[in-house]
Design a protein around this motif. Structure first.
Motif, PDB file in Angstrom:
ATOM      1  N   ARG A 140       0.846  -1.189   0.000  1.00  0.00           N
ATOM      2  CA  ARG A 140       0.000   0.000   0.000  1.00  0.00           C
ATOM      3  C   ARG A 140       0.880   1.236   0.000  1.00  0.00           C
ATOM      4  O   ARG A 140       2.007   1.224   0.493  1.00  0.00           O
ATOM      5  N   ILE A 141       0.336   2.319  -0.559  1.00  0.00           N
ATOM      6  CA  ILE A 141       0.990   3.627  -0.534  1.00  0.00           C
ATOM      7  C   ILE A 141      -0.007   4.624   0.030  1.00  0.00           C
ATOM      8  O   ILE A 141      -1.140   4.730  -0.463  1.00  0.00           O
ATOM      9  N   ALA A 142       0.374   5.310   1.076  1.00  0.00           N
ATOM     10  CA  ALA A 142      -0.452   6.361   1.671  1.00  0.00           C
ATOM     11  C   ALA A 142       0.135   7.700   1.241  1.00  0.00           C
ATOM     12  O   ALA A 142       1.243   8.053   1.645  1.00  0.00           O
ATOM     13  N   ALA A 143      -0.572   8.418   0.400  1.00  0.00           N
ATOM     14  CA  ALA A 143      -0.033   9.643  -0.200  1.00  0.00           C
ATOM     15  C   ALA A 143      -0.498  10.875   0.552  1.00  0.00           C
ATOM     16  O   ALA A 143      -1.637  10.932   1.043  1.00  0.00           O
ATOM     17  N   MET A 144       0.380  11.884   0.617  1.00  0.00           N
ATOM     18  CA  MET A 144       0.001  13.139   1.243  1.00  0.00           C
ATOM     19  C   MET A 144      -0.989  13.902   0.362  1.00  0.00           C
ATOM     20  O   MET A 144      -1.876  14.590   0.864  1.00  0.00           O
ATOM     21  N   SER A 145      -0.847  13.782  -0.964  1.00  0.00           N
ATOM     22  CA  SER A 145      -1.684  14.567  -1.866  1.00  0.00           C
ATOM     23  C   SER A 145      -1.976  13.788  -3.135  1.00  0.00           C
ATOM     24  O   SER A 145      -1.336  12.762  -3.434  1.00  0.00           O
ATOM     25  N   GLU A 146      -2.919  14.288  -3.899  1.00  0.00           N
ATOM     26  CA  GLU A 146      -3.250  13.669  -5.178  1.00  0.00           C
ATOM     27  C   GLU A 146      -2.090  13.767  -6.155  1.00  0.00           C
ATOM     28  O   GLU A 146      -1.963  12.932  -7.058  1.00  0.00           O
ATOM     29  N   ALA A 147      -1.239  14.787  -5.998  1.00  0.00           N
ATOM     30  CA  ALA A 147      -0.083  14.922  -6.880  1.00  0.00           C
ATOM     31  C   ALA A 147       0.838  13.710  -6.766  1.00  0.00           C
ATOM     32  O   ALA A 147       1.412  13.259  -7.763  1.00  0.00           O
ATOM     33  N   CYS A 160      -2.695   2.981  -4.053  1.00  0.00           N
ATOM     34  CA  CYS A 160      -2.469   4.249  -3.356  1.00  0.00           C
ATOM     35  C   CYS A 160      -3.774   4.853  -2.868  1.00  0.00           C
ATOM     36  O   CYS A 160      -4.787   4.875  -3.575  1.00  0.00           O
ATOM     37  N   ARG A 161      -3.740   5.366  -1.643  1.00  0.00           N
ATOM     38  CA  ARG A 161      -4.843   6.144  -1.094  1.00  0.00           C
ATOM     39  C   ARG A 161      -4.304   7.469  -0.597  1.00  0.00           C
ATOM     40  O   ARG A 161      -3.269   7.516   0.080  1.00  0.00           O
ATOM     41  N   VAL A 162      -4.964   8.551  -0.956  1.00  0.00           N
ATOM     42  CA  VAL A 162      -4.578   9.873  -0.472  1.00  0.00           C
ATOM     43  C   VAL A 162      -5.141  10.044   0.939  1.00  0.00           C
ATOM     44  O   VAL A 162      -6.357  10.115   1.130  1.00  0.00           O
ATOM     45  N   VAL A 163      -4.234  10.074   1.931  1.00  0.00           N
ATOM     46  CA  VAL A 163      -4.663  10.205   3.329  1.00  0.00           C
ATOM     47  C   VAL A 163      -4.564  11.635   3.832  1.00  0.00           C
ATOM     48  O   VAL A 163      -5.194  11.997   4.823  1.00  0.00           O
TER      49      VAL A 163
END
Length: 427
Positions: A140-147, A160-163
């Motif tokens: 899994r990847i927890a992203a700070m932003s949609e970028a 990936c989920r934008v958290v």
């Protein structure tokens, strides 16, 4: 890679990080949240699962991260950075490792968590602030932003989920802490590393003396980093630090009782030291902060504390606290002075924005004062800000807007729980 032999049944959650800033702003909030939603040792002594911390090699680290994290009581096991390679080679030397677990990247080089999760045979999640460098190795990847999500190859975007920004939750945590006495508080953050302290301490002491004359109602606060102590601050403020001789301030005494420790300058300015770490509660109540560059600008931004960022370039030969391979070269005997000057000049010319809020926004949100600046100039500017509450409130709102809504810590904790065995997650 061969797994270490399992010696206990319960799963493990392993947080991986590097420096003091990441420990304070990412690791501790997530660890507290995981303990709140899962039964984990050491907080729950009879739990099957346990929470661990592994520190990784990093030029931005101080070597004191383990000492800083131990008093929190959040981790059953803390492996210091100097033991990381030994951990990879022989995990059994550092206690039993269960067959199942999750490795969570929270700072440093993302490749270290790739190696560790493969060595332990654990699942792997990366909190990606700017970019996820090894998406193929992540469950899994927890992203700070949609970028961050958009940068991923299409075949990995479903992982990936934008958290959101983990630091957006800092201000809500800070408001739960004890209030400061009345006054117009100004925070002084000279840095946590020796290369910054030897400049930051004499510069900010002199600035505080001058600001106290301009704004007598000011009160000063200096959070003591977990990687330093009062004796070290006094050393950098004294004649044993050659740079201190170029400034007009010194520490005359240290007043201490059971609750409060204060530095008293020769001019009579009193500076309250904060020993508890992190000092988010006190910092969030400050009207303004005077700070060096580094992770502290990210913390102040997350707390929405208006700031002036200072980089006095008249001391380039000692400002070797940069990261990367060139930063390591700058510390080599014989080359450190020359490379340190060239490296710093290059960074100042080409890096443009230096404070984390400005880097995040791509524009100047907080003022950066870079050059042969003087304490008198900074004191005057600080006085102007303090006498313009509408400007302070405007900067505060800009900083709040950059961080977005709270909730990232809870969202990341949910992602970690989803990778754990169902029977633990459901508890």
């Amino acid at each position: 890679m061969a797994r270490p032999r399992a010696a206990e049944p319960g799963p493990a959650v392993v947080l991986v990080s590097n420096g003091p800033g990441e420990l304070t702003t990412w690791v501790r909030p997530l660890a507290e949240r995981l303990h709140a939603c899962l039964r984990l040792r050491p907080r729950s002594t009879t739990a099957q699962a346990a929470l661990h911390l592994v520190l990784v090699p990093c030029p931005n680290a101080t070597g004191q991260e383990r000492v800083a994290a131990e008093p929190w009581g959040l981790f059953e096991r803390i492996v210091p950075a100097r033991r990381f390679w030994s951990l990879l080679l022989r995990p059994q030397r550092y206690g039993p490792w269960p067959q199942r677990g999750v490795v969570v990247f929270l700072g440093g080089d993302q490749f270290w968590t790739v190696l560790l999760s493969a060595r332990l045979g654990y699942r792997h999640i990366t909190y990606a602030e700017w970019v996820a460098r090894w998406p193929g190795w992540n469950d899994r990847i927890a992203a700070m932003s949609e970028a961050v999500q958009r940068q991923l190859p299409a075949r990995y975007q479903s992982r990936c989920r934008v958290v959101g920004d983990l630091m957006a939750d800092l201000s809500s945590f800070a408001r739960q802490e004890d209030p400061l006495p009345e006054g117009q508080w100004v925070a002084l953050l000279p840095g946590s590393k020796q290369a910054k302290l030897c400049v930051g301490m004499p510069f900010l002491l002199d600035t505080a003396d001058r600001l106290a004359r301009l704004q007598p109602e000011c009160r000063f606060l200096l959070p003591l980093a977990p990687t330093t102590d009062v004796a070290e601050l006094l050393r950098f403020a004294s004649g044993s630090n050659p740079i201190a001789a170029r400034y007009n301030a010194s520490v005359a005494s240290v007043d201490q009782d059971e609750l409060v420790t204060e530095l008293v300058t020769a001019a009579g300015t009193r500076i309250r030291l904060l020993r508890q770490h992190p000092a988010h509660g006190a910092l969030s109540q400050c009207s303004l902060a005077l700070t060096t560059v580094g992770a502290n600008t990210a913390e102040l931004g997350a707390l929405a504390v208006p700031m002036i960022v200072i980089v006095p370039t008249q001391h380039l030969e000692v400002m070797q606290a940069w990261d990367g391979g060139l930063g390591l070269l700058a510390r080599l005997p014989g080359l450190r002075r020359l490379i340190g000057v060239l490296l710093t000049l290059w960074r100042l010319r080409n890096n443009g924005l230096m404070a984390w809020p400005n880097i995040s926004a791509g524009r100047l949100v907080v003022p950066e004062r870079v050059g042969a600046i003087t304490p008198d100039e900074i004191a005057q500017e600080a006085c102007d800000w303090l006498n313009a509450p509408e400007r302070l409130e405007g900067q505060r709102k800009d900083l709040q807007a950059l961080r977005g809504d709270p909730g990232a810590v809870a969202a990341l904790a949910a992602e970690v729980r989803a990778l754990l065995p169902r029977e633990l997650s459901s508890s």
